[in-house]
Structure formats: C-alpha cells, structure tokens
Design an enzyme around this catalytic site. Structure first.
Site, PDB file in Angstrom:
ATOM      1  N   SER A 237      43.587  30.433   0.590  1.00 43.96           N
ATOM      2  CA  SER A 237      43.985  29.168  -0.015  1.00 43.96           C
ATOM      3  C   SER A 237      43.757  28.024   0.981  1.00 43.96           C
ATOM      4  CB  SER A 237      45.443  29.253  -0.473  1.00 43.96           C
ATOM      5  OG  SER A 237      45.831  28.122  -1.188  1.00 43.96           O
TER       6      SER A 237
ATOM      7  N   ASP B 198      41.690  31.341 -11.679  1.00 45.89           N
ATOM      8  CA  ASP B 198      42.229  30.357 -10.737  1.00 45.89           C
ATOM      9  C   ASP B 198      41.852  28.953 -11.197  1.00 45.89           C
ATOM     10  OD1 ASP B 198      43.009  28.804  -8.568  1.00 45.89           O
ATOM     11  OD2 ASP B 198      42.197  30.172  -7.069  1.00 45.89           O
TER      12      ASP B 198
ATOM     13  N   HIS C 244      45.550  31.769  -9.022  1.00 49.02           N
ATOM     14  CA  HIS C 244      45.342  31.487  -7.602  1.00 49.02           C
ATOM     15  C   HIS C 244      46.133  32.426  -6.697  1.00 49.02           C
ATOM     16  CE1 HIS C 244      44.367  29.174  -4.056  1.00 49.02           C
ATOM     17  NE2 HIS C 244      45.648  29.011  -3.781  1.00 49.02           N
TER      18      HIS C 244
END
Length: 373
Positions: free
Chosen positions: A149, A319, A352
C-alpha cells in the site's frame, strides 16, 4: 497527544539533522523497527518491509513480542517470508505515532508535542529514514524490498534514491502516484478531522479530542479498503435487532454494515493520532514518480530510472483505492528500466486489504518469488 508503541520495539536514532524533501529538516528524530531471523555472515539475506499508513513495526510475533502481528501468517519460520532463511526488518513510517518521530512526538526544541510544527512530510522522507535503519544494521544491499500500500509507494522512492540498494522488489497493492479518486477520498478524510471543532488546529488532548472527525475518516477509509463484493457477501441488507438500535435517534444505525463500521472506527480513533493521520495521508497525495522523469510528467519514465534486477507487482481485481492498472504500470516502468518485472493480478474479493487477509493467494505469490531470489 499519545504514541502507541508495541512491546519489544527497537529504535534507531536518525542523523542529528535529517534534510527533508520539501526544504525543512528533522532534528534528533528516531525510527521504530523490529526484526526476525538472523543476518548471515555475508549480510546478503536481508528483507525490508515498508508498511501502509497505520500499521506499526510489529508485523509478526518475535522474541521481543510474542503477540501476533498485523502480517502474522505471512512472516515467520516456514511462512512465505521465511525467517529461517531471511533476516527481516520492518520499520514504522516516519511521521507515524507507533514509535517513529511524528507530529505526536515531543519536539526537543520546545518540550511540547510537535503537532503542526512537524516538518512537511513526503514519502521520500519516509524512505530516507528507513534507509538509515538498514545502513545502521550493516546491510549494504537488500535481498528484497517489500512494500504494501503506502509502503509500496515508499519502496519506489527508496529504490530511486538509493540505486542498487536491493536485488529485488515486491510491490503489493502500491502505486507510482496517487490517482484522483484516492486523492479525493483522502481529502475528505482530512477534512472530516479538521472540521471537528475539537481538532482545534491540531491543539487537542485526550480530554478534548476530535473523535467524531476521526471516526468519519476511518469509516471512509475502511469502505475503500474492501470491495462492494465483500460488503454484500458479509452483510447484505441485514438489519440490526431492535435492541441494538438507538430509538431516540431517527437517523441512527439501522443496518449491520453500519454497526460494523461504527465499531471498527471506535476501535481505531484512540489508537492513532489525528495529526499523524493528516501528515501521512497528505504525503501519499503528494507522491508522484513522474517528478523524476526527464520531462517531469511521464510516470513510466520516472519508474525506469529505478535500478533493480527483479520485481513483482501484485494487485487485486477488486481494489478501488489502488486499482490494478497502477500495479501494471509499476511493472511496465521497472521493466523499461531493465528489470525482470512481473505483474500479477489476483482475483481476491477482499479489495485493497486483501494482502492482509487473503494469505491463501498472496502467500504463494510472495513465497515463490522469494524462493527464486
């Protein structure tokens, strides 16, 4: 103003003056980190993990802290990131409130928390602080740099600023720049915090704390961390039992999904400092690998400046915050720079946050790549 430091955390003292990308400098800062495994005699079996916005350095149980970490199934003896083979280092991001110096830390010049006097923070500064930890541990070249991330963005900055610093790279649900949708969401999160009267221009305390703003910010984040597919599968349109509704509030919680978000947000708000959240969130919006291209506009050309032998960019089809095209772009850009780079899209339904929970898919991908490193 509180810092949240797990037991067993180690600390690295940064240089007395750490220059920062936007022109200021941090003085007498530190970085929190943890380690797993043993560094071999050649010092060539080291892996560095850079995290998302909110995690601490405690990615998994270790000798200093036997409590499970945020990536417990992925890291440890016999796991995909096998600490019997690798010496693994995980750092807490500069600017956080989990042990590294950030807005919640005491400013040595004043004896008070930095609050908004903390220098403007960029992800390049986070990368510089992590590189200082690696150097202090006597590691000249990493076997692999792993970023998740926000950590995926930091990893790209690290590789660019320290050419040849890693033989390989795994970028998980990361990006080379912030997309307008992600910027918009994070902008709303920051606005929710700043519009809470208790935020008070960053001058809050435990008794006067921007709880409502943080709750809203966290709820917005959690909504984007998962997918519509998962929300539907987990909650559908199930309503709360009557005894769990606030009858005095005609617009109160009514659905199970609302209750979940509320409970999740309440667990978070007093475990992460609002000013730290603002600083790290903004640093993600500022990040753009196109800045490093000759024309200052081409992300692929910026990525092509990175020197790494092998790379794996993993993304998730569901995502919405860091969509698949961003991981494909990373692989394309690193390949343009000469890396043997692979793009791996995974069909996880968890959005995500899939890399935290869908170990059945992410584990083999990461493990197989490292086995050939």
């Amino acid at each position: 103003m509180t810092e949240f430091i797990p037991p067993g955390t180690l600390f690295h003292q940064l240089p007395a003056v750490l220059p920062m990308k936007r022109g200021d400098a941090l003085r007498n800062g530190r970085v929190a980190y943890e380690t797993w495994g043993t560094l071999n005699a050649a010092r060539d079996n080291a892996i560095l993990i850079l995290t998302g916005l909110s995690p601490d350095a405690h990615a998994a149980a270790n000798a200093g802290n036997q409590q499970p970490g945020w990536w417990e199934p992925m890291l440890g003896p016999g796991n995909p990131i096998d600490s019997d083979r690798w010496f693994v280092v995980c750092v807490n991001a500069l600017g956080s409130c989990k042990g590294s110096t950030g807005p919640a830390s005491i400013n040595p010049a004043t004896g008070e928390p930095y609050r908004l006097d903390f220098p403007a923070l960029s992800l390049e500064d986070v990368a510089d602080a992590a590189a200082s930890v690696v150097s202090a541990l006597g590691i000249e070249r990493l076997a692999c740099l792993i970023g998740n991330s926000m950590g995926g963005m930091c990893a790209l900055a690290y590789l660019l600023r320290y050419p040849g610093s890693a033989r390989s790279h795994i970028n998980i649900c990361g990006s080379a720049c912030a997309l307008p949708f992600s910027i918009a969401i994070r902008s709303l999160q920051r606005e929710a915090i700043r519009l809470d009267p208790a935020w008070n221009q960053g001058r809050y305390d435990d008794d006067h704390y921007p709880e409502a703003g943080m709750r809203m910010a966290r709820k917005l984040g959690v909504i984007t961390y998962r997918s519509a597919l998962e929300w539907d599968g987990r909650f559908g349109r199930v309503r709360l039992d009557s005894d769990r509704r606030a009858d005095e509030d005609p617009f109160g919680l009514e659905f199970e999904v609302e209750s979940y978000l509320e409970a999740h947000a309440r667990r978070f708000v007093r475990r992460f400092d609002p000013n730290c959240y603002l600083y790290l969130s903004r640093s993600m919006d500022w990040f753009d690998m196109a800045e490093y291209a000759p024309d200052g506009r081409d992300v692929i050309a910026g990525l092509a400046r990175i020197q790494v032998e092998r790379a794996l960019a993993i993304g998730v089809s569901t995502d919405i915050l860091f969509p698949l095209q961003q991981q494909e772009q990373i692989a394309d850009g690193l390949r343009a720079g000469g890396a043997e780079a692979t793009f791996l899209p995974l069909p996880s339904p968890q959005g995500h946050d899939a890399f935290l929970v869908d170990i059945a898919r992410f584990g083999p991908a990461v493990g197989d790549f490292l086995a050939s490193t």
